[in-house]
Design a protein around this motif. Structure first.
Motif, PDB file in Angstrom:
ATOM      1  N   GLY A  92      -7.631 -20.464 -35.649  1.00 34.18           N
ATOM      2  CA  GLY A  92      -6.570 -20.088 -36.572  1.00 34.18           C
ATOM      3  C   GLY A  92      -5.442 -21.087 -36.634  1.00 34.18           C
ATOM      4  O   GLY A  92      -4.477 -20.884 -37.376  1.00 34.18           O
ATOM      5  N   GLY A  93      -5.536 -22.193 -35.867  1.00 31.39           N
ATOM      6  CA  GLY A  93      -4.485 -23.207 -35.840  1.00 31.39           C
ATOM      7  C   GLY A  93      -4.831 -24.417 -36.683  1.00 31.39           C
ATOM      8  O   GLY A  93      -5.989 -24.612 -37.074  1.00 31.39           O
ATOM      9  N   GLY A  94      -3.823 -25.256 -36.954  1.00 32.70           N
ATOM     10  CA  GLY A  94      -4.019 -26.404 -37.832  1.00 32.70           C
ATOM     11  C   GLY A  94      -3.796 -27.752 -37.196  1.00 32.70           C
ATOM     12  O   GLY A  94      -3.807 -28.766 -37.897  1.00 32.70           O
ATOM     13  N   ASP A  95      -3.591 -27.789 -35.856  1.00 37.16           N
ATOM     14  CA  ASP A  95      -3.475 -29.082 -35.189  1.00 37.16           C
ATOM     15  C   ASP A  95      -3.921 -28.951 -33.736  1.00 37.16           C
ATOM     16  O   ASP A  95      -4.148 -27.850 -33.237  1.00 37.16           O
ATOM     17  N   GLY A  96      -4.078 -30.104 -33.061  1.00 40.49           N
ATOM     18  CA  GLY A  96      -4.544 -30.098 -31.686  1.00 40.49           C
ATOM     19  C   GLY A  96      -3.489 -29.573 -30.730  1.00 40.49           C
ATOM     20  O   GLY A  96      -2.318 -29.984 -30.800  1.00 40.49           O
ATOM     21  N   ARG A  97      -3.893 -28.675 -29.808  1.00 40.33           N
ATOM     22  CA  ARG A  97      -2.961 -28.086 -28.851  1.00 40.33           C
ATOM     23  C   ARG A  97      -3.448 -28.184 -27.411  1.00 40.33           C
ATOM     24  O   ARG A  97      -2.685 -27.938 -26.482  1.00 40.33           O
ATOM     25  N   PHE A  98      -4.738 -28.522 -27.206  1.00 40.55           N
ATOM     26  CA  PHE A  98      -5.292 -28.624 -25.858  1.00 40.55           C
ATOM     27  C   PHE A  98      -6.506 -29.550 -25.899  1.00 40.55           C
ATOM     28  O   PHE A  98      -6.864 -30.072 -26.949  1.00 40.55           O
ATOM     29  N   GLY A  99      -7.120 -29.764 -24.736  1.00 38.60           N
ATOM     30  CA  GLY A  99      -8.250 -30.678 -24.636  1.00 38.60           C
ATOM     31  C   GLY A  99      -9.588 -29.990 -24.806  1.00 38.60           C
ATOM     32  O   GLY A  99      -9.671 -28.807 -25.165  1.00 38.60           O
ATOM     33  N   THR A 100     -10.653 -30.715 -24.515  1.00 35.65           N
ATOM     34  CA  THR A 100     -12.008 -30.197 -24.721  1.00 35.65           C
ATOM     35  C   THR A 100     -12.454 -29.253 -23.601  1.00 35.65           C
ATOM     36  O   THR A 100     -13.526 -28.669 -23.681  1.00 35.65           O
ATOM     37  N   ASN A 101     -11.664 -29.115 -22.566  1.00 36.18           N
ATOM     38  CA  ASN A 101     -11.748 -28.089 -21.531  1.00 36.18           C
ATOM     39  C   ASN A 101     -13.170 -27.600 -21.217  1.00 36.18           C
ATOM     40  O   ASN A 101     -13.560 -26.510 -21.623  1.00 36.18           O
ATOM     41  N   PRO A 102     -13.928 -28.392 -20.454  1.00 38.60           N
ATOM     42  CA  PRO A 102     -15.321 -28.023 -20.192  1.00 38.60           C
ATOM     43  C   PRO A 102     -15.505 -26.900 -19.185  1.00 38.60           C
ATOM     44  O   PRO A 102     -14.664 -26.650 -18.313  1.00 38.60           O
ATOM     45  N   CYS A 103     -16.637 -26.240 -19.306  1.00 42.53           N
ATOM     46  CA  CYS A 103     -17.084 -25.208 -18.372  1.00 42.53           C
ATOM     47  C   CYS A 103     -18.496 -25.585 -17.936  1.00 42.53           C
ATOM     48  O   CYS A 103     -19.284 -26.096 -18.727  1.00 42.53           O
ATOM     49  N   CYS A 104     -18.800 -25.352 -16.664  1.00 45.09           N
ATOM     50  CA  CYS A 104     -20.113 -25.731 -16.148  1.00 45.09           C
ATOM     51  C   CYS A 104     -20.578 -24.698 -15.122  1.00 45.09           C
ATOM     52  O   CYS A 104     -19.773 -24.225 -14.303  1.00 45.09           O
ATOM     53  N   ILE A 105     -21.863 -24.353 -15.169  1.00 45.66           N
ATOM     54  CA  ILE A 105     -22.456 -23.412 -14.219  1.00 45.66           C
ATOM     55  C   ILE A 105     -23.807 -23.968 -13.775  1.00 45.66           C
ATOM     56  O   ILE A 105     -24.634 -24.340 -14.607  1.00 45.66           O
ATOM     57  N   GLY A 106     -24.002 -24.043 -12.464  1.00 48.03           N
ATOM     58  CA  GLY A 106     -25.272 -24.505 -11.921  1.00 48.03           C
ATOM     59  C   GLY A 106     -25.923 -23.420 -11.085  1.00 48.03           C
ATOM     60  O   GLY A 106     -25.257 -22.775 -10.259  1.00 48.03           O
ATOM     61  N   VAL A 107     -27.224 -23.200 -11.310  1.00 52.95           N
ATOM     62  CA  VAL A 107     -27.976 -22.185 -10.563  1.00 52.95           C
ATOM     63  C   VAL A 107     -29.291 -22.790 -10.088  1.00 52.95           C
ATOM     64  O   VAL A 107     -30.095 -23.255 -10.913  1.00 52.95           O
ATOM     65  N   PRO A 108     -29.529 -22.817  -8.769  1.00 49.72           N
ATOM     66  CA  PRO A 108     -30.810 -23.344  -8.280  1.00 49.72           C
ATOM     67  C   PRO A 108     -31.951 -22.388  -8.611  1.00 49.72           C
ATOM     68  O   PRO A 108     -31.772 -21.165  -8.615  1.00 49.72           O
ATOM     69  N   LEU A 109     -33.116 -22.937  -8.902  1.00 49.88           N
ATOM     70  CA  LEU A 109     -34.317 -22.142  -9.175  1.00 49.88           C
ATOM     71  C   LEU A 109     -35.392 -22.563  -8.187  1.00 49.88           C
ATOM     72  O   LEU A 109     -35.779 -23.733  -8.149  1.00 49.88           O
ATOM     73  N   GLN A 110     -35.859 -21.627  -7.408  1.00 50.23           N
ATOM     74  CA  GLN A 110     -36.806 -21.920  -6.340  1.00 50.23           C
ATOM     75  C   GLN A 110     -38.057 -22.612  -6.866  1.00 50.23           C
ATOM     76  O   GLN A 110     -38.759 -22.087  -7.728  1.00 50.23           O
ATOM     77  N   GLY A 111     -38.317 -23.819  -6.367  1.00 50.67           N
ATOM     78  CA  GLY A 111     -39.535 -24.542  -6.740  1.00 50.67           C
ATOM     79  C   GLY A 111     -39.501 -25.144  -8.124  1.00 50.67           C
ATOM     80  O   GLY A 111     -40.504 -25.710  -8.577  1.00 50.67           O
ATOM     81  N   GLN A 112     -38.369 -25.028  -8.829  1.00 55.90           N
ATOM     82  CA  GLN A 112     -38.247 -25.591 -10.176  1.00 55.90           C
ATOM     83  C   GLN A 112     -36.943 -26.371 -10.291  1.00 55.90           C
ATOM     84  O   GLN A 112     -36.051 -26.262  -9.443  1.00 55.90           O
ATOM     85  N   GLU A 113     -36.847 -27.135 -11.370  1.00 57.69           N
ATOM     86  CA  GLU A 113     -35.586 -27.818 -11.648  1.00 57.69           C
ATOM     87  C   GLU A 113     -34.509 -26.781 -11.969  1.00 57.69           C
ATOM     88  O   GLU A 113     -34.800 -25.716 -12.520  1.00 57.69           O
ATOM     89  N   PRO A 114     -33.250 -27.044 -11.633  1.00 56.25           N
ATOM     90  CA  PRO A 114     -32.197 -26.034 -11.761  1.00 56.25           C
ATOM     91  C   PRO A 114     -31.727 -25.790 -13.184  1.00 56.25           C
ATOM     92  O   PRO A 114     -31.996 -26.567 -14.102  1.00 56.25           O
ATOM     93  N   PHE A 115     -31.006 -24.707 -13.328  1.00 47.91           N
ATOM     94  CA  PHE A 115     -30.280 -24.383 -14.554  1.00 47.91           C
ATOM     95  C   PHE A 115     -28.914 -25.040 -14.452  1.00 47.91           C
ATOM     96  O   PHE A 115     -28.141 -24.741 -13.538  1.00 47.91           O
ATOM     97  N   ILE A 116     -28.610 -25.981 -15.374  1.00 46.52           N
ATOM     98  CA  ILE A 116     -27.316 -26.678 -15.367  1.00 46.52           C
ATOM     99  C   ILE A 116     -26.693 -26.538 -16.755  1.00 46.52           C
ATOM    100  O   ILE A 116     -27.054 -27.249 -17.691  1.00 46.52           O
ATOM    101  N   LEU A 117     -25.765 -25.602 -16.878  1.00 48.97           N
ATOM    102  CA  LEU A 117     -25.061 -25.382 -18.140  1.00 48.97           C
ATOM    103  C   LEU A 117     -23.752 -26.148 -18.090  1.00 48.97           C
ATOM    104  O   LEU A 117     -22.906 -25.887 -17.242  1.00 48.97           O
ATOM    105  N   ASP A 118     -23.572 -27.106 -18.978  1.00 48.97           N
ATOM    106  CA  ASP A 118     -22.409 -27.987 -18.947  1.00 48.97           C
ATOM    107  C   ASP A 118     -21.981 -28.237 -20.386  1.00 48.97           C
ATOM    108  O   ASP A 118     -22.693 -28.896 -21.139  1.00 48.97           O
ATOM    109  N   PHE A 119     -20.834 -27.690 -20.775  1.00 44.24           N
ATOM    110  CA  PHE A 119     -20.449 -27.811 -22.182  1.00 44.24           C
ATOM    111  C   PHE A 119     -18.939 -27.907 -22.350  1.00 44.24           C
ATOM    112  O   PHE A 119     -18.169 -27.346 -21.570  1.00 44.24           O
ATOM    113  N   ALA A 120     -18.531 -28.655 -23.363  1.00 46.77           N
ATOM    114  CA  ALA A 120     -17.138 -28.653 -23.794  1.00 46.77           C
ATOM    115  C   ALA A 120     -16.897 -27.383 -24.592  1.00 46.77           C
ATOM    116  O   ALA A 120     -17.803 -26.868 -25.259  1.00 46.77           O
ATOM    117  N   THR A 121     -15.670 -26.865 -24.528  1.00 38.97           N
ATOM    118  CA  THR A 121     -15.364 -25.675 -25.322  1.00 38.97           C
ATOM    119  C   THR A 121     -15.016 -26.044 -26.765  1.00 38.97           C
ATOM    120  O   THR A 121     -14.888 -25.162 -27.606  1.00 38.97           O
TER     121      THR A 121
END
Length: 353
Positions: A152-181
């Motif tokens: 609802g705003g018309g100019d920049g007020r903050f940064g790309t503020n990333p969020c990340c979550i990592g979850v190990p998976l037994q015997g498999q490659e992990p779940f790695i969620l990494d994204f800018a908001t």
């Protein structure tokens, strides 16, 4: 136009520039390796294209080479760290090593890092945690010219503020969620601008608050001296997540939040709240492993949607990119390469390749 270069050669060249800017050899290699890994992972926004900004930040005094994370609070399962404006690639690894050790000792650790220079790809820190069998959650804010508009705003007020979550998976490659908001990372706008490309509709507004597909509006000042802004992903939902990252990664960490007019400083400071959990200490390790794998398998058993060959989970695209780019080399566009060469010149380092 562009050039293709092997990850090994690119790491060596970048390390030379970082060292010429004042870093010890070990630090220069850590920073360079981290940046190149971002390129290998398909995230050029957080790769070697950051070198010119880092060099400028060092020369301005906003980035302090050879500076370590300093513990300001340590009560076992809680740590507060001051990055002291050191390279985030180094400060972040130091922080994660401390936090991982505490989680292994106590079962969990809540850790904050404030006043770190650019932490880079946050997924790297989640990968460190899952490699030790730990779940990790990261909320990060950005102290630099604000480039993202509130819903609802018309100019920049903050940064790309990333969020990340990592979850190990037994015997498999992990779940790695990494994204800018933001809908896309600011660095992706720099890459697109350097390549002369447009970006998807709904990604940006210009300096007057109007929709645009020109990434230059958030990379270079416009005719009135102002910048445009990125939009958050998911409208009000991504906006809410961005605010949460500012409050948790910035205010709670002690690193601070952004609430002042933009300046021209080249430094990028991050604050981060990290939560580390050892599933084995919760008493649910066996069911956690079984249920996590069962759910991921259930997802993958579903039919592929139109335009896709299969269902994937977060982390898989990055791992596939690493295999492909390790074999084929990393493509660096001419504009980005020219900027790296110029960064080297500023610190007396000749970049050839």
């Amino acid at each position: 136009m562009s050039k293709t270069i092997s990850s090994q050669e690119l790491t060596g060249l970048v390390a030379k520039v970082i060292a010429a800017a004042g870093s010890a050899e070990a630090e220069a290699h850590t920073v360079a390796s981290n940046l190149v890994m971002a390129n290998l992972s398909g995230h050029d926004s957080h790769g070697v294209g950051m070198v010119p900004r880092y060099v400028d930040a060092v020369l301005e005094g906003g980035l302090k080479p050879n500076t370590s994370a300093k513990a300001t609070v340590d009560i076992g399962t809680m740590l507060a760290l001051d990055g002291q404006r050191g390279y985030g690639q180094v400060v972040g690894e130091q922080a994660m090593e401390l936090g991982i050790a505490r989680a292994q000792q106590h079962g969990s650790c809540i850790m904050t890092v404030g006043n770190s220079h650019h932490l880079g790809r946050i997924g790297h820190f989640a990968e460190m945690a899952v490699a030790q069998g730990l779940v990790s959650l990261h909320f990060v804010n950005v102290l630099s010219r604000p480039v993202v508009a509130p819903f609802g705003g018309g100019d920049g007020r903050f940064g790309t503020n990333p969020c990340c979550i990592g979850v190990p998976l037994q015997g498999q490659e992990p779940f790695i969620l990494d994204f800018a908001t933001s809908r896309q990372a600011q660095g992706k706008m720099r890459v697109a601008h350097n390549k002369g490309e447009r970006v998807p509709e709904g990604t940006l507004i210009d300096e007057l608050g109007r929709p645009t597909t020109d990434p230059g509006v958030v990379v270079v000042p416009q005719s009135n001296g102002l910048f445009g802004a990125l939009m958050t992903f998911g409208e009000h939902k991504g906006y809410g997540m961005a605010v949460a990252c500012e409050l948790l990664g910035g205010a709670l960490s002690g690193g601070g939040t952004w609430h002042r007019p933009a300046d021209q400083a080249r430094s990028v400071l991050n604050g981060m709240l990290t939560v580390l959990i050892d599933p084995a200490r919760l008493g649910t390790q066996e069911s956690f492993e079984q249920e996590a794998l069962a759910f991921v398998d259930w997802l993958r058993q579903g039919p592929a949607g139109e335009g896709h060959d299969q269902v994937r989970i977060a982390g898989e695209p990055e791992r596939a990119a690493r295999v492909a780019r390790q074999a084929a080399g990393i493509v660096v566009d001419d504009q980005t390469w020219a900027e790296i060469v110029e960064a080297g010149r500023k610190v007396g380092c000749v970049v050839a390749g």
